[in-house]
Scaffold this active site. Structure first.
Site, PDB file in Angstrom:
ATOM      1  N   ASP A   1      18.836 114.152 -29.643  1.00 35.72           N
ATOM      2  CA  ASP A   1      18.475 115.553 -29.814  1.00 35.72           C
ATOM      3  C   ASP A   1      19.409 116.346 -28.904  1.00 35.72           C
ATOM      4  O   ASP A   1      20.043 115.804 -28.000  1.00 35.72           O
ATOM      5  CB  ASP A   1      16.988 115.803 -29.489  1.00 35.72           C
TER       6      ASP A   1
HETATM    7  C1  BGC Z   1      15.778 120.523 -31.738  1.00 37.63           C
HETATM    8  C2  BGC Z   1      16.242 119.713 -32.938  1.00 37.63           C
HETATM    9  C3  BGC Z   1      17.400 120.422 -33.591  1.00 37.63           C
HETATM   10  C4  BGC Z   1      18.515 120.619 -32.574  1.00 37.63           C
HETATM   11  C5  BGC Z   1      19.740 121.334 -33.130  1.00 37.63           C
HETATM   12  C6  BGC Z   1      16.937 120.828 -30.794  1.00 37.63           C
HETATM   13  O1  BGC Z   1      16.538 121.690 -29.781  1.00 37.63           O
HETATM   14  O2  BGC Z   1      14.770 119.819 -31.045  1.00 37.63           O
HETATM   15  O3  BGC Z   1      15.186 119.548 -33.844  1.00 37.63           O
HETATM   16  O4  BGC Z   1      17.844 119.702 -34.706  1.00 37.63           O
HETATM   17  O5  BGC Z   1      18.007 121.398 -31.486  1.00 37.63           O
HETATM   18  O6  BGC Z   1      19.463 122.667 -33.378  1.00 37.63           O
END
Ligand code: BGC
Length: 555
Positions: A229
């Site tokens: 993530d």
């Molecule tokens: C979120 C993810 C997301 C990523 C990119 C993160 O903060 O938890 O679900 O895909 O950001 O935007």
């Protein structure tokens, strides 16, 4: 074109290999020009595309796209084929935009109604979440675009999401928090998996060999790559060893240098790094080699988003007031009738190319008046707005109140602290009930709310966050052009304190999942506890008769 990936890896320098294991920027992997290795672009996800506008140097400025119903909505269809259709439409858009991997689906279990991100997730039930995820992934990937099922694993709260440890027994992990991922991996082989921010029993998901290798690859046979993530990496070298292939979005080269150092001093086996690079390259080429331009029209996808929303709304109550009849005088009350809340806040937020509200979508000859009633963006009772709404309700045959949670009440990044609607809305609903017995409430929310007036109103339609065409779906259901058929994919408890995680939810950095496997209906059923609306509940405008039931087995 066939690529010999191991041969390609053999031609890379150590620095190039380490570099390929982190992003070039927010949304792209790195290229290696001398070997012709292309980039892979990724985009959120899950219920539409948040693809950075190529004209703008700002990762948060995205292109216009179609916002489909959020996970909380689609789940209520109980229909993996509908999730597949949503995935296929998003996959077509992704391909047209040059997106190689869509960051979704999001399948974390709804442990508590308070999780700020419940709107993106499917269910409290791992079987349903897994089947829907498999449908969605098969849909996206049928278009030659990958997915990233997230957030692996046990990421069921937003509070301290980057440090909290989800502490549970192995049985709880395996029976409740892993199976949605397991089903999806086994049935649809997502191109990538995104590991979560949190720790599980003290070990960061991004460093958990048990999760990223032993379970995901050895037990489930996952073939793609694991990405972090965004910013979920703590110790990068430990991560590579555990099976975390790609760090997103990257660390400005810092962690790449750590990988190089670890290989040089012998603390990381270069063969392990090679394997990570191989997995990433396979997916990069899987996309690049099969990428042909794709056409789609946003108008057609808007209609598809409406049809999906129509299958996903849940009729919770109907004491003979619905469907509405165009010959009746109807008062629509509440700002969500004009500006529906149809998506949640955070990384899944879509820059919609168009939206349809319930008011915009009335059938011909409908006799509908509109009053705002309350400010839809905050909790403040406005006497003037309320008085006009009460009057409109009194003068009508029926009142439809468009209630729901303002954006600030639920979002990625924080959890709710209670399960109530804004008190201004509850107060207005009770005031309206004094003058209008035929009152119907339409709810716009991503997670259960307490419904203190549910015994007094005559109709309740749970519209969830139905995407940019959700308003049109609401009107078509209210006026009977569509027969509602959604069922709750989560329990609506009477009150928050009935929820099994209530005493231990989001408390400090060590979050004890003491309710164990008794999540959602597993708890309420076992306790024989009354709830407002149970898992699986949902009415329609018709009746069903079962007949001639036969068993096909003796035992
Ligand atoms: C979120 C993810 C997301 C990523 C990119 C993160 O903060 O938890 O679900 O895909 O950001 O935007």
């Amino acid at each position: 074109m066939e690529h010999n990936i191991p041969e390609l890896v053999a031609q890379l320098t150590l620095e190039e290999k380490a570099g390929l294991c982190s992003g070039a920027d927010f949304w792209h992997t790195k290229t290696v020009e001398r070997l012709g290795i292309p980039t892979l672009m990724v985009s959120d996800g899950p219920h539409g595309l948040r693809t950075q506008d190529p004209e703008r140097d700002d990762p948060n400025h995205s292109r216009k796209a179609v916002c489909f119903p959020a996970g909380c909505s689609v789940a209520a269809s109980f229909d993996p084929d509908l999730a597949r259709r949503e995935g296929a439409a998003i996959g077509r858009e992704a391909r047209a935009f040059g997106v190689g991997v869509v960051l979704g689906p999001a399948v974390n279990i709804k442990r508590s109604p308070l999780c700020g991100r419940n709107f993106e997730y499917y269910s409290e039930d791992p079987v349903l979440a897994g089947e829907l995820a498999a449908g969605y992934i098969n849909g996206v990937q049928s278009q030659g675009v990958g997915t990233s099922i997230k957030h692996f694993a046990a990421n069921s709260q937003e509070y301290r999401r980057m440090s909290a440890s989800s502490d549970m027994t192995e049985r709880t992990l395996r029976e409740i928090y892993l199976p949605a991922f397991e089903t999806a991996v086994k049935k649809s082989q997502p191109w990538t998996v995104m590991c979560s921010y949190n720790r599980v029993n003290d070990v960061f998901a991004s460093e958990s060999r048990m999760l990223l290798t032993d379970i995901l690859r050895t037990e489930w046979n996952f073939k793609g790559f694991v990405m972090s993530d965004w910013g979920a990496v703590a110790d990068r070298v430990k991560g590579v060893a555990a099976g975390l292939d790609l760090e997103m979005p990257g660390s400005g080269g810092f962690n790449d240098a750590e990988i190089v150092k670890a290989v040089k001093d012998g603390s990381l086996d270069e063969a392990v790094l090679d394997q990570a690079v191989e997995r990433i390259l396979r997916i990069i080429y899987l996309y690049a080699d099969n990428h042909t331009p794709q056409e789609f029209t946003m108008e057609a996808d808007h209609e598809e988003a409406r049809r999906i929303a129509e299958e996903s709304m849940v009729l919770l109550k109907n004491d003979g007031v619905l469907p509405l009849n165009p010959s009746e005088k109807i008062a629509f009350i509440g700002g969500f009738a004009k500006n529906p809340r149809f998506q949640g806040g955070g990384s899944s937020h879509i820059n919609c190319f168009r939206t349809a509200s319930a008011l915009d979508s009335l059938p011909e000859h409908a006799q509908v008046t509109y009053a705002e009633g309350f400010p839809a963006d905050r909790d403040a009772y406005d006497e003037m707005l309320a008085a006009a709404a009460i009057k409109a309700a009194e003068n009508a045959d029926k009142a439809v109140i468009f209630a729901g949670l303002p954006d600030s009440f639920e979002s990625e990044g924080y959890d709710r602290s209670h399960m109530q609607l804004p008190s201004c809305q509850n107060r207005l609903i009770s005031e309206i009930l004094k003058v209008q017995p035929n009152t119907i409430v339409v709810l716009h929310n991503g997670s259960p709310v307490e419904l203190p007036w549910r015994h007094e109103v005559k109709g309740i339609l749970e519209a969830y966050l139905g995407g940019q065409a959700g308003g049109a779906a609401v009107t078509r259901i209210l006026f009977g052009a569509v027969n509602p058929s959604g069922k709750l994919a989560e329990t609506f408890p009477e009150k928050l304190s009935d929820n099994p995680s209530y005493l231990f939810f989001g408390d400090g950095d060590k979050v004890e999942y003491r309710e164990g496997i008794y999540v959602g209906y597993r708890y309420y059923d076992t306790k024989e506890m009354p709830v407002a609306y149970p898992f699986g509940y949902g009415l329609s405008y018709t009746t069903f008769a079962y007949s001639n039931l036969r068993l096909d087995k003796e035992t």
